[in-house]
Motif scaffolding. Structure first.
Motif, PDB file in Angstrom:
ATOM      1  N   VAL A 170     -46.960  -4.836  73.309  1.00 25.83           N
ATOM      2  CA  VAL A 170     -48.311  -5.036  72.767  1.00 25.83           C
ATOM      3  C   VAL A 170     -48.376  -4.540  71.327  1.00 25.83           C
ATOM      4  N   LYS A 171     -47.761  -3.380  71.034  1.00 22.84           N
ATOM      5  CA  LYS A 171     -47.761  -2.880  69.660  1.00 22.84           C
ATOM      6  C   LYS A 171     -47.008  -3.832  68.742  1.00 22.84           C
ATOM      7  N   MET A 172     -45.946  -4.451  69.226  1.00 21.86           N
ATOM      8  CA  MET A 172     -45.191  -5.418  68.439  1.00 21.86           C
ATOM      9  C   MET A 172     -46.091  -6.584  68.013  1.00 21.86           C
ATOM     10  N   VAL A 173     -46.905  -7.075  68.938  1.00 28.25           N
ATOM     11  CA  VAL A 173     -47.829  -8.168  68.613  1.00 28.25           C
ATOM     12  C   VAL A 173     -48.854  -7.694  67.583  1.00 28.25           C
ATOM     13  N   ASN A 174     -49.345  -6.480  67.756  1.00 26.48           N
ATOM     14  CA  ASN A 174     -50.284  -5.914  66.788  1.00 26.48           C
ATOM     15  C   ASN A 174     -49.654  -5.862  65.392  1.00 26.48           C
ATOM     16  N   GLN A 175     -48.391  -5.443  65.317  1.00 26.72           N
ATOM     17  CA  GLN A 175     -47.747  -5.308  64.022  1.00 26.72           C
ATOM     18  C   GLN A 175     -47.461  -6.664  63.388  1.00 26.72           C
ATOM     19  N   LEU A 176     -47.215  -7.685  64.206  1.00 26.79           N
ATOM     20  CA  LEU A 176     -47.091  -9.031  63.657  1.00 26.79           C
ATOM     21  C   LEU A 176     -48.378  -9.390  62.911  1.00 26.79           C
ATOM     22  N   LEU A 177     -49.509  -9.200  63.582  1.00 30.32           N
ATOM     23  CA  LEU A 177     -50.790  -9.542  62.962  1.00 30.32           C
ATOM     24  C   LEU A 177     -51.085  -8.658  61.758  1.00 30.32           C
ATOM     25  N   ALA A 178     -50.837  -7.355  61.893  1.00 29.64           N
ATOM     26  CA  ALA A 178     -51.131  -6.440  60.789  1.00 29.64           C
ATOM     27  C   ALA A 178     -50.317  -6.795  59.553  1.00 29.64           C
ATOM     28  N   GLY A 179     -49.018  -7.045  59.742  1.00 27.72           N
ATOM     29  CA  GLY A 179     -48.171  -7.357  58.598  1.00 27.72           C
ATOM     30  C   GLY A 179     -48.573  -8.660  57.925  1.00 27.72           C
ATOM     31  N   VAL A 180     -48.841  -9.683  58.721  1.00 26.53           N
ATOM     32  CA  VAL A 180     -49.253 -10.968  58.154  1.00 26.53           C
ATOM     33  C   VAL A 180     -50.591 -10.822  57.437  1.00 26.53           C
ATOM     34  N   HIS A 181     -51.520 -10.071  58.029  1.00 21.73           N
ATOM     35  CA  HIS A 181     -52.840  -9.908  57.408  1.00 21.73           C
ATOM     36  C   HIS A 181     -52.751  -9.154  56.080  1.00 21.73           C
ATOM     37  N   SER A 207     -65.449  -9.748  51.565  1.00 23.75           N
ATOM     38  CA  SER A 207     -65.747  -8.788  52.640  1.00 23.75           C
ATOM     39  C   SER A 207     -66.965  -9.195  53.441  1.00 23.75           C
ATOM     40  N   GLU A 208     -67.835 -10.003  52.847  1.00 23.16           N
ATOM     41  CA  GLU A 208     -69.037 -10.460  53.539  1.00 23.16           C
ATOM     42  C   GLU A 208     -68.963 -11.940  53.903  1.00 23.16           C
ATOM     43  N   SER A 209     -67.757 -12.476  53.904  1.00 27.30           N
ATOM     44  CA  SER A 209     -67.561 -13.899  54.166  1.00 27.30           C
ATOM     45  C   SER A 209     -66.586 -14.103  55.315  1.00 27.30           C
ATOM     46  N   ALA A 210     -66.433 -15.346  55.720  1.00 25.27           N
ATOM     47  CA  ALA A 210     -65.612 -15.664  56.892  1.00 25.27           C
ATOM     48  C   ALA A 210     -64.135 -15.353  56.677  1.00 25.27           C
ATOM     49  N   GLY A 211     -63.695 -15.285  55.434  1.00 23.20           N
ATOM     50  CA  GLY A 211     -62.291 -15.024  55.166  1.00 23.20           C
ATOM     51  C   GLY A 211     -61.897 -13.567  55.267  1.00 23.20           C
ATOM     52  N   SER A 212     -62.844 -12.692  55.528  1.00 25.41           N
ATOM     53  CA  SER A 212     -62.539 -11.265  55.580  1.00 25.41           C
ATOM     54  C   SER A 212     -61.708 -10.931  56.809  1.00 25.41           C
ATOM     55  N   SER A 213     -61.057  -9.763  56.755  1.00 25.10           N
ATOM     56  CA  SER A 213     -60.313  -9.236  57.892  1.00 25.10           C
ATOM     57  C   SER A 213     -60.357  -7.726  57.796  1.00 25.10           C
ATOM     58  N   TRP A 214     -59.962  -7.055  58.894  1.00 25.73           N
ATOM     59  CA  TRP A 214     -59.920  -5.594  58.867  1.00 25.73           C
ATOM     60  C   TRP A 214     -58.962  -5.120  57.780  1.00 25.73           C
ATOM     61  N   MET A 215     -57.813  -5.772  57.652  1.00 25.96           N
ATOM     62  CA  MET A 215     -56.843  -5.370  56.647  1.00 25.96           C
ATOM     63  C   MET A 215     -57.352  -5.634  55.236  1.00 25.96           C
ATOM     64  N   LYS A 239     -39.458  -2.687  58.633  1.00 27.02           N
ATOM     65  CA  LYS A 239     -38.929  -2.345  59.966  1.00 27.02           C
ATOM     66  C   LYS A 239     -39.671  -3.094  61.077  1.00 27.02           C
ATOM     67  N   ASP A 240     -40.998  -2.998  61.076  1.00 26.61           N
ATOM     68  CA  ASP A 240     -41.761  -3.508  62.215  1.00 26.61           C
ATOM     69  C   ASP A 240     -41.701  -5.027  62.329  1.00 26.61           C
ATOM     70  N   LEU A 241     -41.807  -5.724  61.206  1.00 20.41           N
ATOM     71  CA  LEU A 241     -41.677  -7.178  61.282  1.00 20.41           C
ATOM     72  C   LEU A 241     -40.237  -7.574  61.597  1.00 20.41           C
ATOM     73  N   GLY A 242     -39.279  -6.730  61.248  1.00 24.73           N
ATOM     74  CA  GLY A 242     -37.903  -6.964  61.685  1.00 24.73           C
ATOM     75  C   GLY A 242     -37.781  -6.899  63.199  1.00 24.73           C
ATOM     76  N   ILE A 243     -38.472  -5.922  63.814  1.00 26.68           N
ATOM     77  CA  ILE A 243     -38.496  -5.829  65.277  1.00 26.68           C
ATOM     78  C   ILE A 243     -39.114  -7.089  65.881  1.00 26.68           C
ATOM     79  N   VAL A 244     -40.227  -7.522  65.307  1.00 27.46           N
ATOM     80  CA  VAL A 244     -40.911  -8.732  65.786  1.00 27.46           C
ATOM     81  C   VAL A 244     -39.961  -9.932  65.745  1.00 27.46           C
ATOM     82  N   LEU A 245     -39.278 -10.102  64.630  1.00 28.90           N
ATOM     83  CA  LEU A 245     -38.406 -11.272  64.465  1.00 28.90           C
ATOM     84  C   LEU A 245     -37.172 -11.195  65.344  1.00 28.90           C
ATOM     85  N   ASP A 246     -36.642  -9.981  65.530  1.00 23.48           N
ATOM     86  CA  ASP A 246     -35.494  -9.832  66.438  1.00 23.48           C
ATOM     87  C   ASP A 246     -35.881 -10.218  67.863  1.00 23.48           C
TER      88      ASP A 246
END
Length: 297
Positions: A170-181, A207-215, A239-246
């Protein structure tokens, strides 16, 4: 509760301080004298080696960088597992590959101890506030033994089942999204700057529009302040996106967006930014196009 915290960095220090403030007997462990001094100044105890932790610990919380370091501080020549009391629990909080978590879990259980595969999210602010999210998997006995620690460091614990490795998945999926964002936020801001938008205004509008994100809302202010102090470093996402890709490669699963983001963090690291705040992946675009970035006051 008698607790050892290994790794007094951004996340580990926050966890250790919250455990201390909740009345636990906490000993921190870190190679860096400045980190040990900061924790002892707050009223805790600190050592420079895992095998120097007190005996009969009921829990050890590990906040190191990767799987190799996690195994070393637990099972290496100066590992701390012998310092645990019978039935003690290890909370492994680093982002690691699911298979690495499973292999480590088998070794810890073979040694007679409990393990929670318990990576965290929430950043420096969440760590200091004791409001981290924990993505945890492990036995009922491990959850029960770790409960006082979890209550001290987090406000949300996802109990993801008994199988070690699910928390890391689950953390791996989170880091995929965090890194891309983060990479996408930097790309968007860089484009806006190149096209002539005023950065502060652009940040407020998005920040006040649809394109905003937490990151976007969390990381872009670092760029606007010109402050590259690493709350989370570029190298973390190398490191983390390397884990995701591996993991994706092992599953024959295409991840084109994660792969592109990984290349951007690699480019930033190659450009000397690996130890800087991860928002400064934007310096890849600065290097390519010469855009001006805000400077620290």
């Amino acid at each position: 509760m008698k607790v050892g915290v290994i790794g007094l960095g951004t996340m580990g220090m926050g966890a250790a301080l919250n455990l201390l403030n909740k009345g636990h007997a906490v000993t921190g462990c870190d190679l860096r004298a400045e980190s040990r001094d900061a924790f002892t100044a707050a009223g805790g105890a600190a050592v420079d080696s895992p095998d120097a932790l007190p005996a009969d610990l009921q829990a050890v919380v590990v906040f190191v960088v990767n799987a190799a370091q996690t195994e070393q501080v637990l099972l290496g020549e100066q590992g701390c597992l012998p310092r645990l009391a019978k039935g003690g629990v290890v909370l492994c909080c680093a982002t690691v590959a699911p298979e690495s978590a499973r292999a480590l879990g088998r070794k810890i259980e073979d040694a007679g101890f409990l393990m929670l595969d318990s990576p965290v999210s929430g950043g420096a602010v969440g760590a200091r506030a004791g409001t981290m999210t924990v993505m945890a998997s492990g036995s009922e006995a491990a959850f029960a033994r770790a409960q006082p620690v979890l209550e001290a460091i987090s406000t949300r614990v996802w109990r993801l089942g008994a199988d070690i490795g699910v928390g890391s998945t689950v953390k791996m999926v989170n880091q995929l999204l965090a890194g891309v964002h983060i990479a996408t936020a930097a790309e968007a801001l860089a484009l806006g700057i190149r096209a002539g938008a005023e950065p502060e205004t652009l940040f407020k509008v998005i920040s006040e529009s649809a394109g905003s994100s937490w990151m976007w809302q969390n990381r872009v202010p670092h760029i606007l302040a010109g402050d590259d102090t690493p709350l989370s470093a570029v190298n973390i996402f190398v490191k983390d996106l390397g884990i995701v890709l591996d993991q994706a490669r092992a599953l024959t699963f295409p991840l084109p967006l994660a792969a592109a983001a990984h290349q951007l963090f690699l480019a930033a690291a190659a450009n000397g930014q690996g130890g800087k705040d991860d928002a400064f992946v934007i310096r890849v675009w600065q290097a390519l196009t010469g855009i001006p970035l805000p400077e620290k006051a």
